[in-house]
Scaffold this active site. Structure first.
Site, short mmCIF file in Angstrom:
data_model
loop_
_atom_site.label_atom_id
_atom_site.label_comp_id
_atom_site.label_asym_id
_atom_site.label_seq_id
_atom_site.Cartn_x
_atom_site.Cartn_y
_atom_site.Cartn_z
N ARG A 44 13.69 44.41 56.08
CA ARG A 44 13.04 44.72 54.80
C ARG A 44 13.94 44.15 53.71
NH1 ARG A 44 17.08 46.79 52.91
NH2 ARG A 44 15.82 47.21 51.08
N GLY A 45 13.40 44.17 52.47
CA GLY A 45 14.10 43.49 51.38
C GLY A 45 13.48 42.10 51.24
N ALA A 46 13.11 41.74 50.01
CA ALA A 46 12.30 40.53 49.80
C ALA A 46 12.91 39.25 50.41
CB ALA A 46 12.02 40.37 48.30
N ARG A 87 3.32 42.03 54.80
CA ARG A 87 3.56 42.92 53.65
C ARG A 87 3.09 42.17 52.40
NH1 ARG A 87 9.14 46.11 53.21
NH2 ARG A 87 7.85 47.53 51.99
N GLN A 195 16.18 54.13 51.58
CA GLN A 195 17.00 52.91 51.72
C GLN A 195 18.34 53.05 50.99
OE1 GLN A 195 13.76 52.99 50.94
NE2 GLN A 195 12.68 51.13 51.54
N ASP A 236 10.83 42.60 44.07
CA ASP A 236 10.02 41.99 45.13
C ASP A 236 9.10 40.91 44.59
OD1 ASP A 236 10.84 44.78 46.11
OD2 ASP A 236 10.33 43.63 47.89
N ASN A 246 9.27 46.36 41.83
CA ASN A 246 10.37 46.73 42.72
C ASN A 246 10.05 48.07 43.37
OD1 ASN A 246 12.99 46.14 43.85
ND2 ASN A 246 13.80 47.81 42.61
N LYS A 247 10.95 48.52 44.21
CA LYS A 247 10.76 49.76 44.97
C LYS A 247 10.31 50.91 44.08
CE LYS A 247 10.90 50.28 48.40
NZ LYS A 247 9.60 50.24 49.12
#
Ligand code: MRU
Length: 346
Positions: A44-46, A87, A195, A236, A246-247
């Site tokens: 995970r993470g762009a 995603r 996270q 992202d 973003n998150k």
């Protein structure tokens, strides 16, 4: 060690679902399994999912039995669609897949299907290598914004784990620490997948950077109390006008930072900037399985009543007016972002 890497004709990825309790590296030989690993957040993470998808396309090349370049390209198209659908919010995913496909389609030197497979793997490897180099450049630009003695709020995980290596916002913090600046990090735990509490805390521990985990709803308290000098987050997808997806929870953090005059800096590689979208309302926002919210336990007991329903929105959009500056590998963009981002992307 990299988060995502190619070894012995396999894609290897650190399993981020089980950290920090267990450290395991999983191996992949099949692009559909890679797509599933992206959806399931093994990776995970762009930037990390972009690199994973690029290597996933390389695997698709080896999976295909086609002996002509034309048939191989057709197989790659369908694998690309599977990977891109894994995603929706992080634009790096589509960016990386399109970059590899573009290289495959435009190559003039390729004579055989096997040469094309090699070319695809080479492009995926380049994306991974460039990510590390880009993160280090962003880190230099961002670290210049950090002063000795700063307390920084950080949201989600944007470190080595969210990228191929080094990190975006956490990479900035890491570089400032290596420059000898004394920094304290308040780590948003980042519900519901935690996270921050799991991954960012684990990374900071290894870098020897002092930190404390706070529940997400504590950030406003510290900002209002004047205990925080800066906020650094990832993204992202960032729209042409500087709206930053973003998150989930980033927007509330940005509001509280703005209200208290605390600078708010997203750290964003240019591969995350989507100039085709005029503003952030056009960014597709992922909604994940409600079970990630409902499964929460406290003292061994499920928190929510058995029949409870939940919404699990994975990202939000922070409007550009709350953003102080956007750190990229080509420098820091300041308002008006419509102008500055375009310049830095070029
Ligand atoms: O759902 P995740 O864990 O993939 O979300 C990650 C983030 O929101 C990060 O802040 C973002 O990808 C940028 S960090 C490299």
């Amino acid at each position: 060690m990299r988060t995502v890497f190619w070894e012995n004709n396999e894609l290897k990825m650190i399993d981020q679902r089980i950290l920090p309790g267990r450290f395991e590296v999983l191996s992949y030989r099949d692009h559909k399994a890679v797509a599933h690993a992206i959806t399931d957040m093994v990776v995970r993470g762009a930037p990390a999912i972009g690199a994973a998808a690029a290597f996933g396309l390389a695997l698709a090349g080896y999976e295909s039995a086609s002996s002509s370049t034309r048939d191989l390209l057709a197989d790659l198209q369908s694998a690309a669609a599977t990977l891109k659908a894994a995603r929706p919010t992080a634009v790096n995913l589509a960016w990386a897949v399109d970059r590899v496909l573009g290289a495959a389609n435009s190559s003039k030197e390729v004579g055989s299907a096997d040469e094309l497979r090699q070319l695809i793997l080479g492009e995926a490897q380049r994306i991974a290598d460039e990510d590390v180099e880009i993160n280090k450049r962003m880190a230099e630009h961002g670290a210049a914004l950090i002063d000795d003695g700063d307390t920084i709020i950080h949201h989600c995980n944007t470190g080595a784990l969210a990228t191929v290596d080094w990190g975006t916002a956490l990479g900035v913090i890491r570089t400032a620490h290596e420059q000898g600046k004394k920094i304290h990090v308040l780590v948003d735990e980042t519900r519901p997948r935690l996270q921050g509490a799991r991954l960012t805390a684990w990374e900071l521990e290894q870098y020897g950077i002092p930190y404390e985990i706070i529940s997400d709803n504590t950030a406003g308290y510290f900002l209002k109390a004047g205990k925080v000098q800066k906020c650094f987050v990832g993204s992202d997808r960032t729209a042409a006008n500087g709206d930053v997806a973003n998150k989930i929870g980033t927007y509330m953090l940005a509001l509280a930072a703005f209200d208290n005059g605390v600078p708010f800096y997203p750290v964003v590689p240019t591969s995350t900037i989507d100039l085709s979208l005029a503003h952030g309302d056009l960014i597709p926002i992922e909604e994940r399985n409600p079970q990630e919210v409902l499964g929460l336990e406290f003292e061994g007991q499920r928190v929510a009543p058995q029949n409870a329903k939940a919404r699990n929105i994975a990202f939000d959009v922070t409007p550009a007016r709350l953003v102080t500056g956007i750190v990229t590998e080509n420098g820091v963009a300041y308002p008006p972002f419509e102008v500055s981002l375009k310049k830095l992307v070029k």
